[in-house]
Design an enzyme around this catalytic site. Structure first.
Site, PDB file in Angstrom:
ATOM      1  N   ASP A  74      -4.685  16.185   4.697  1.00  0.00           N
ATOM      2  CA  ASP A  74      -4.507  14.729   4.643  1.00  0.00           C
ATOM      3  C   ASP A  74      -3.645  14.217   5.791  1.00  0.00           C
ATOM      4  O   ASP A  74      -3.760  13.061   6.200  1.00  0.00           O
ATOM      5  CB  ASP A  74      -3.824  14.333   3.329  1.00  0.00           C
ATOM      6  CG  ASP A  74      -4.795  14.232   2.164  1.00  0.00           C
ATOM      7  OD1 ASP A  74      -5.910  14.773   2.284  1.00  0.00           O
ATOM      8  OD2 ASP A  74      -4.434  13.622   1.145  1.00  0.00           O
ATOM      9  N   MET A 121      -5.476  -2.470 -11.187  1.00  0.00           N
ATOM     10  CA  MET A 121      -5.666  -3.803 -10.626  1.00  0.00           C
ATOM     11  C   MET A 121      -6.581  -4.665 -11.484  1.00  0.00           C
ATOM     12  O   MET A 121      -6.421  -5.893 -11.546  1.00  0.00           O
ATOM     13  CB  MET A 121      -6.210  -3.700  -9.195  1.00  0.00           C
ATOM     14  CG  MET A 121      -6.443  -5.032  -8.497  1.00  0.00           C
ATOM     15  SD  MET A 121      -4.995  -6.138  -8.486  1.00  0.00           S
ATOM     16  CE  MET A 121      -3.895  -5.250  -7.376  1.00  0.00           C
ATOM     17  N   GLY A 154      -6.100   2.018  -3.325  1.00  0.00           N
ATOM     18  CA  GLY A 154      -6.423   2.537  -4.641  1.00  0.00           C
ATOM     19  C   GLY A 154      -5.159   2.549  -5.460  1.00  0.00           C
ATOM     20  O   GLY A 154      -4.237   1.784  -5.195  1.00  0.00           O
TER      21      GLY A 154
END
Length: 395
Positions: free
Chosen positions: A147, A285, A209
């Protein structure tokens, strides 16, 4: 043609996708959940909407891998183990050591485990997945895709913290970033959608996200990113605080009667962000947007939007301009209103969103008006495909 499997191993899970390469066709995908716990959930999706699912106790990652490979054969998705010619593993922290994806040797595996102090929740689990596959498929090439690798191109002035330099020299205390594989994929795909060489573009990628990060991509290279030494830094997230004044930690520890700093860090990681700002209502959300009539929820939403705008604005300055802004990940791909609210507050430098084009969920689209100076794009991320591509590249 070869088959490559992309792996994302968690401490109690194993998420995977099987590709036919080099044509990048997804043959099957799935997840093993609750590894090491009672009633593990084993799922394979394949063919035309077909699904295999079973609940069974799975003791460890090696048992999960053996069960996965055997079931792929039983379902005639694989003829034999030999059809798999490469395995790619997501690894969260590569530190300064790994500037690119790499073929996994015993030495590489040792270094991945040694870097666990940079990602204690992730690297040990990633290593378990690597060991499980290498034990069952010892002759097959395994590749680690980090990552952090995409962010190793950041200049020193963007990754150093303003603390004594010896802390960096002795302890490698610096910004590493995260979500690099996602930022790499969506920036490359955005350039393709725009029909321009990525080397000529300045792109800001917004991976929004439950975890969220913003990256400045100049000429195809990451030059700055919002996450820091760990994924706790940056914008407000689902349960993570994002940036806070470091002096807040000892102050709150005293008020809360805490003696272990890790307890305070856990609060910032797991009980803060949208969840904390809404007094525990939700980190999702969708729940936030459906409860905006509550003042504290509206404030939490405003903070979320505001922090993202601030990072985008600062990265326009970092790169001395921007050609495109890209939205991706769960919120970025699906929350029409979030994208609109972010951009509506930044019309000053030529961003204009087209409400009709923006009314889309989870599919590639250019969502800016024809007159917008800055192109706005929605690009669903595909980290698994990037992992599979890196396996092919390194074979």
């Amino acid at each position: 043609m070869s088959k490559t499997i992309a792996i994302n191993a968690g401490s109690s899970s194993l998420k995977w996708q099987l590709y036919q390469m080099p044509n990048e066709e997804v043959i099957a995908k799935g997840i093993v959940e609750r590894i090491g716990l009672k009633d593990s959930i084993f799922t394979i999706k394949y063919g035309e909407g077909q699904k295999y699912e079973v609940i069974v106790d799975i003791d460890n990652h090696e048992v999960a891998v053996k069960m996965l490979l055997d079931q792929l054969i039983d379902l005639n998705i694989l003829g034999s183990y030999d059809e798999i010619t490469g395995v790619g593993h997501r690894v969260v922290a590569g530190g300064e050591e790994f500037k690119d994806s790499v073929v996994i040797t015993d030495e590489v595996l040792e270094k991945i485990e040694a870097l666990s102090e940079l990602a204690p929740l992730h690297n040990p689990a990633n290593a378990m997945g690597i060991k499980a596959f290498k034990h069952i498929l010892p002759e097959i090439i395994s590749v680690a895709v980090f990552d952090t690798s995409f962010h190793t191109t950041m200049p020193e002035h963007n990754y150093l913290y303003s603390v004594p330099r010896e802390y960096y020299e002795k302890f490698a205390a610096r910004k590493y970033g995260a979500h690099g594989t996602s930022h790499r994929y969506v920036s490359q795909r955005a350039a393709e959608m725009l029909g321009r060489p990525i080397e000529d573009l300045k792109i800001i990628t917004c991976h929004l996200g439950n975890g969220a990060s913003i990256t400045a991509v100049d000429g195809g290279k990451s030059v700055d990113t919002s996450m820091g030494f760990t994924p706790l830094a940056g914008v407000t997230m689902g349960t993570r605080s994002g940036d806070v004044d470091a002096s807040l930690l000892p102050y709150l520890m005293t008020k809360l009667g805490l003696t272990d700093v890790q307890d305070m860090v856990d609060i910032l990681n797991k009980k803060s962000g949208l969840l904390g700002l809404t007094n525990g209502l939700s980190s999702d959300m969708r729940d936030i947007q459906s409860n905006l009539d509550k003042p504290e929820v509206q404030t939490a939403y405003n903070i979320f939007i505001d922090r993202i705008r601030k990072y985008i604005g600062s990265y326009v300055t970092v790169m001395n301009g921007v050609d495109a802004i890209v939205f991706t990940a769960g919120i970025g791909e699906n929350a029409v209103g979030v994208r609109k609210d972010i951009i509506d507050g930044m019309t000053w430098f030529g961003c204009e969103i087209d409400d009709d084009k923006n009314n889309v969920h989870g599919e590639e689209a250019v969502i800016s008006t024809d007159d917008s100076k800055i192109k706005l794009l929605l690009v669903p991320t595909d980290e698994e495909l990037m992992i599979a591509r890196d396996v092919e590249r390194l074979k």
